[in-house]
Design a protein around this motif. Structure first.
Motif, PDB file in Angstrom:
ATOM      1  N   VAL A  45       0.776  51.583  39.473  1.00 45.50           N
ATOM      2  CA  VAL A  45       1.566  51.332  38.262  1.00 45.50           C
ATOM      3  C   VAL A  45       2.032  52.659  37.669  1.00 45.50           C
ATOM      4  CG1 VAL A  45       1.428  50.496  35.877  1.00 45.50           C
ATOM      5  CG2 VAL A  45       0.500  49.109  37.740  1.00 45.50           C
ATOM      6  N   PHE A  46       1.140  53.649  37.638  1.00 44.64           N
ATOM      7  CA  PHE A  46       1.496  54.968  37.119  1.00 44.64           C
ATOM      8  C   PHE A  46       2.625  55.582  37.949  1.00 44.64           C
ATOM      9  CE2 PHE A  46       0.913  59.606  37.321  1.00 44.64           C
ATOM     10  CZ  PHE A  46       1.142  59.910  35.994  1.00 44.64           C
ATOM     11  N   GLU A  47       2.522  55.476  39.272  1.00 45.17           N
ATOM     12  CA  GLU A  47       3.541  56.048  40.146  1.00 45.17           C
ATOM     13  C   GLU A  47       4.891  55.354  39.935  1.00 45.17           C
ATOM     14  OE1 GLU A  47       5.129  58.691  42.808  1.00 45.17           O
ATOM     15  OE2 GLU A  47       3.145  58.720  41.899  1.00 45.17           O
ATOM     16  N   ARG A  48       4.901  54.033  39.818  1.00 43.33           N
ATOM     17  CA  ARG A  48       6.159  53.310  39.571  1.00 43.33           C
ATOM     18  C   ARG A  48       6.758  53.707  38.217  1.00 43.33           C
ATOM     19  NH1 ARG A  48       3.281  48.571  41.642  1.00 43.33           N
ATOM     20  NH2 ARG A  48       2.997  47.934  39.475  1.00 43.33           N
ATOM     21  N   ARG A  79       6.339  56.547  36.643  1.00 39.59           N
ATOM     22  CA  ARG A  79       6.822  57.920  36.751  1.00 39.59           C
ATOM     23  C   ARG A  79       8.195  57.947  37.426  1.00 39.59           C
ATOM     24  NH1 ARG A  79       7.143  61.785  40.307  1.00 39.59           N
ATOM     25  NH2 ARG A  79       6.051  60.670  41.941  1.00 39.59           N
ATOM     26  N   LYS A  80       8.346  57.171  38.496  1.00 37.85           N
ATOM     27  CA  LYS A  80       9.638  57.130  39.193  1.00 37.85           C
ATOM     28  C   LYS A  80      10.726  56.537  38.305  1.00 37.85           C
ATOM     29  CE  LYS A  80       7.912  57.004  43.910  1.00 37.85           C
ATOM     30  NZ  LYS A  80       7.816  56.241  45.154  1.00 37.85           N
ATOM     31  N   ALA A  81      10.393  55.496  37.553  1.00 41.07           N
ATOM     32  CA  ALA A  81      11.383  54.891  36.652  1.00 41.07           C
ATOM     33  C   ALA A  81      11.809  55.884  35.582  1.00 41.07           C
ATOM     34  CB  ALA A  81      10.799  53.634  36.007  1.00 41.07           C
ATOM     35  N   LYS A 134      15.531  57.464  34.814  1.00 37.88           N
ATOM     36  CA  LYS A 134      16.132  57.444  33.475  1.00 37.88           C
ATOM     37  C   LYS A 134      16.540  58.839  33.049  1.00 37.88           C
ATOM     38  CE  LYS A 134      13.967  53.398  31.380  1.00 37.88           C
ATOM     39  NZ  LYS A 134      13.107  52.943  30.281  1.00 37.88           N
ATOM     40  N   THR A 135      15.713  59.815  33.380  1.00 35.73           N
ATOM     41  CA  THR A 135      16.023  61.203  33.027  1.00 35.73           C
ATOM     42  C   THR A 135      17.318  61.642  33.705  1.00 35.73           C
ATOM     43  OG1 THR A 135      13.667  61.707  32.808  1.00 35.73           O
ATOM     44  CG2 THR A 135      15.144  63.578  33.076  1.00 35.73           C
TER      45      THR A 135
END
Length: 106
Positions: free
Chosen positions: A79-82, A84-86, A90-91
């Motif tokens: 969940v943390f990895e997903r 972070r990628k999202a 967005k960035t």
């Protein structure tokens, strides 16, 4: 006790007593070694029926709980990895908007 009832203890009787004690201890050790595989000494079962102490007793379900905790930790990492990628996506999107190049790909 009266004086006539007292026992006389001399060094010879003490040595005899120690020799007898040593002989009995050696007999016991020999019987114990012979019976380690069978679990019996002179017809008595030697396996302890006493309650085991808490430190040597395994709690029921500990390995299942550890496995469950490990799976939960892996899920949290996923969940943390997903997330972070999202956030990285967005960035990148916000950086494109800030530069004025617009939104491409949508």
């Amino acid at each position: 006790m009266q004086k006539s009832d007292s026992l006389k203890v001399d060094s010879a009787s003490l040595i005899d007593l120690k020799a007898e004690l040593f002989r009995k201890q050696e007999e016991f050790r020999a019987q114990k070694l012979q019976s380690q595989n069978s679990g019996f000494i002179k017809g008595k079962h030697t396996i302890s029926t006493k309650k085991s102490n808490l430190s040597s007793k395994k709690n029921a379900g500990v390995s299942q709980r550890a496995k469950k905790d490990y799976e939960e930790k892996e899920e949290e990492e996923n969940v943390f990895e997903r997330s972070r990628k999202a956030l990285e996506n967005k960035t990148k999107l916000y950086e494109q908007i800030a530069r004025g190049s617009g939104i491409s790909g949508k």
